[in-house]
Design an enzyme around this catalytic site. Structure first.
Site, PDB file in Angstrom:
ATOM      1  N   HIS A   1       1.563   4.475  -2.965  1.00  0.00           N
ATOM      2  CA  HIS A   1       1.698   5.939  -2.960  1.00  0.00           C
ATOM      3  C   HIS A   1       2.917   6.381  -3.772  1.00  0.00           C
ATOM      4  O   HIS A   1       2.883   7.408  -4.455  1.00  0.00           O
ATOM      5  CB  HIS A   1       1.815   6.451  -1.527  1.00  0.00           C
ATOM      6  CG  HIS A   1       0.548   6.346  -0.740  1.00  0.00           C
ATOM      7  ND1 HIS A   1      -0.653   6.838  -1.198  1.00  0.00           N
ATOM      8  CD2 HIS A   1       0.295   5.813   0.481  1.00  0.00           C
ATOM      9  CE1 HIS A   1      -1.592   6.616  -0.291  1.00  0.00           C
ATOM     10  NE2 HIS A   1      -1.037   5.989   0.735  1.00  0.00           N
TER      11      HIS A   1
ATOM     12  N   HIS B   1       0.832  -1.210   0.000  1.00  0.00           N
ATOM     13  CA  HIS B   1       0.000   0.000   0.000  1.00  0.00           C
ATOM     14  C   HIS B   1       0.865   1.259   0.000  1.00  0.00           C
ATOM     15  O   HIS B   1       0.609   2.198  -0.761  1.00  0.00           O
ATOM     16  CB  HIS B   1      -0.924   0.000   1.220  1.00  0.00           C
ATOM     17  CG  HIS B   1      -1.696   1.267   1.396  1.00  0.00           C
ATOM     18  ND1 HIS B   1      -2.920   1.498   0.790  1.00  0.00           N
ATOM     19  CD2 HIS B   1      -1.421   2.400   2.089  1.00  0.00           C
ATOM     20  CE1 HIS B   1      -3.357   2.690   1.119  1.00  0.00           C
ATOM     21  NE2 HIS B   1      -2.460   3.270   1.911  1.00  0.00           N
ATOM     22  N   GLU B   2       1.868   1.294   0.867  1.00  0.00           N
ATOM     23  CA  GLU B   2       2.738   2.475   0.926  1.00  0.00           C
ATOM     24  C   GLU B   2       3.504   2.643  -0.378  1.00  0.00           C
ATOM     25  O   GLU B   2       3.719   3.773  -0.837  1.00  0.00           O
ATOM     26  CB  GLU B   2       3.692   2.376   2.116  1.00  0.00           C
ATOM     27  CG  GLU B   2       3.011   2.350   3.478  1.00  0.00           C
ATOM     28  CD  GLU B   2       2.030   3.493   3.689  1.00  0.00           C
ATOM     29  OE1 GLU B   2       2.246   4.585   3.121  1.00  0.00           O
ATOM     30  OE2 GLU B   2       1.043   3.283   4.417  1.00  0.00           O
TER      31      GLU B   2
ATOM     32  N   HIS C   1       2.974   8.848  -7.015  1.00  0.00           N
ATOM     33  CA  HIS C   1       3.892   9.982  -7.176  1.00  0.00           C
ATOM     34  C   HIS C   1       4.614   9.892  -8.515  1.00  0.00           C
ATOM     35  O   HIS C   1       4.754  10.883  -9.245  1.00  0.00           O
ATOM     36  CB  HIS C   1       4.893   9.995  -6.021  1.00  0.00           C
ATOM     37  CG  HIS C   1       5.679  11.254  -5.927  1.00  0.00           C
ATOM     38  ND1 HIS C   1       6.663  11.466  -4.985  1.00  0.00           N
ATOM     39  CD2 HIS C   1       5.639  12.396  -6.657  1.00  0.00           C
ATOM     40  CE1 HIS C   1       7.192  12.667  -5.156  1.00  0.00           C
ATOM     41  NE2 HIS C   1       6.597  13.244  -6.162  1.00  0.00           N
TER      42      HIS C   1
END
Length: 222
Positions: free
Chosen positions: A96, A92-93, A100
């Protein structure tokens, strides 16, 4: 009426938080081959992101992506352990980070709001307090406070698609890379869905508080 709504949201917040902790504890007992660190490094590498560090941070559920210093920061248990919950959080991280890298619009808008939020969070409570105290004389301080609080509410709602999209990217990659299978993929989905509910409740709570301040202002005018 407001206090009933606030009470319901408070209960939901508690229930969602308790459910999240319970599910992460459950899925932490389902082993897989890679640790959270290895999952994150593999996901970044396979998506062409080779200039980013995966680090360990203290605490539980403190995992986050930092676009400023380009790091994926995982809590100690997620970083070191090899289980479904750790894999889901790590992916999940990294989702991100992929947002980006692909200039995902909601993430860009949320990042653009961060400097304004830093000012808002520092002064808004005092401005709203002053607005309450001075409401009998002038509505201006409370109007300013409401406008600032509206920014935090907007930020909460912009966060929803950002988090949901990161989870979708995570699940898709975990399945595609063979990190999770027919048995463990639903577990990863359930864990991330529970985490997403916390953002939904936070957004609703912020909206309820904003409406409360607006009702006070409108009631004074009437």
């Amino acid at each position: 009426m407001y206090w009933i709504i606030f009470g319901v949201i408070t209960f939901l917040s508690w229930a969602v938080s308790a459910s999240l902790k319970r599910k992460f504890k459950k899925y932490s007992q389902q082993p897989i081959k890679l640790t959270g660190r290895e999952v994150a490094e593999k996901m970044l590498y396979e998506n062409g992101i080779t200039d980013m560090n995966v680090t360990s941070v203290e605490g539980q559920l403190t995992d986050h992506y930092n676009p400023t210093n380009r790091t994926v920061n995982l809590s100690e248990s997620v970083y070191n352990e090899a289980n479904v919950a750790a894999a889901a959080v790590a992916a999940h991280e990294c989702g991100h980070a992929l947002q980006h890298a692909t200039a995902y619009a909601p993430l860009r808008f949320r990042s653009w709001m961060v400097p304004a939020l830093s000012f808002t969070n520092k002064y808004m409570p005092w401005i709203i307090l002053a607005g309450m105290l001075l409401l009998e004389y002038t509505p201006i301080p409370l109007e300013v406070g409401i406008a600032l609080f509206a920014l935090t509410t907007l930020f909460s709602f912009i966060t929803l698609p950002v988090e949901i999209n990161a989870s979708r990217r995570a699940i898709a990659w975990l399945e595609e890379a063979g990190i999770t299978d027919r048995e463990t993929t639903p577990m990863a989905k359930d864990a991330l869905r529970s985490a997403a509910y916390t953002y939904v409740v936070a957004a609703l709570s912020s909206l309820a508080t904003l409406l409360y301040y607006i009702f006070i202002l409108v009631g004074r005018r009437n």
